[in-house]
Write an enzyme that holds these catalytic residues in place. Structure first.
Site, PDB file in Angstrom:
ATOM      1  CG  ASP A  18      19.886  -0.807 -15.040  1.00  0.00           C
ATOM      2  OD1 ASP A  18      18.939  -1.570 -15.301  1.00  0.00           O
ATOM      3  OD2 ASP A  18      20.251  -0.554 -13.871  1.00  0.00           O
ATOM      4  CG  ASP A  20      14.835  -0.121 -10.956  1.00  0.00           C
ATOM      5  OD1 ASP A  20      14.186   0.910 -10.778  1.00  0.00           O
ATOM      6  OD2 ASP A  20      14.316  -1.206 -11.280  1.00  0.00           O
TER       7      ASP A  20
END
Length: 204
Positions: A18, A20
């Site tokens: 991922d 953020d």
């Protein structure tokens, strides 16, 4: 955070990150962007509220704000305003060191990709600001899927682009929705927030 070492599981043939809150410590920046924009609508956007919305794209976040506060904000307009505000603050972001260290360790040894709920252009800008783009060139964003996390489509597309079976992929995530998406995709997953301290709410 108790001296555990962040690493891949045995048998891993590809890594999906991922972005953020996982590779990039952007959550304080996202928080400030929401806080600044929603202040104009008399909505007190707290760190606690933000924690319940982590990993949800901006437009859907504003829709949830409307549900919670009984407001009638135009989700697309306010969501895009928030993204514009975020872009102005992006230079303040920092890398998540333990995860970036892991990424560099396996660069050139295993296929790697990024699967994010963010917008494609801003996600690439994040990668460029933190110089992650020289390590990873596969990125699946919210615009590349029809169903965002917790649906597994984001991570399944990453696996497809890397040419690796889902069950051989190891996902690194900071959000519950992402962990659910990884599980639904049949992938191994690690929650990176166990390895670094998240601080939301202070001015950057």
């Amino acid at each position: 955070m108790d001296n555990k070492i962040l690493d891949i599981f045995p048998g891993t043939k590809a890594i999906i990150f991922d972005l953020d809150g996982t590779l990039a410590d952007t959550m304080p920046v996202h928080f400030l962007a929401y806080k600044h924009v929603l202040r104009d609508y008399k909505i007190d956007f707290t760190p606690e509220l933000f924690a319940t919305l982590a990993g949800i794209p901006a437009v859907e976040t504003i829709e949830k704000i409307n549900e919670m506060f009984g407001s009638s904000l135009d989700a697309k307009t306010v969501g895009h305003t928030k993204e514009n505000e975020y872009e102005k603050l992006m230079h303040k972001m920092k890398p998540v060191e333990p995860v970036v260290k892991l990424m560099k360790k396996y660069h050139g040894k295993l296929p790697m990709s990024v699967g994010t709920g963010g917008y494609h252009r801003l996600a690439w800008k994040t990668m460029e600001i933190l110089e992650l783009d020289k390590y990873i060139d596969i990125l699946v964003s919210s615009e590349d899927v029809t169903q965002p996390k917790p649906h597994p489509e984001t991570f399944l597309k990453c696996a497809e682009k890397m040419g690796v079976a889902p069950e051989a992929c190891h996902v690194f995530e900071d959000g519950e929705l992402g962990m659910q998406a990884a599980g639904a995709a049949g992938m191994k997953a690690t929650l990176v927030t166990d390895f670094y301290q998240v601080t939301i709410g202070q001015e950057l």
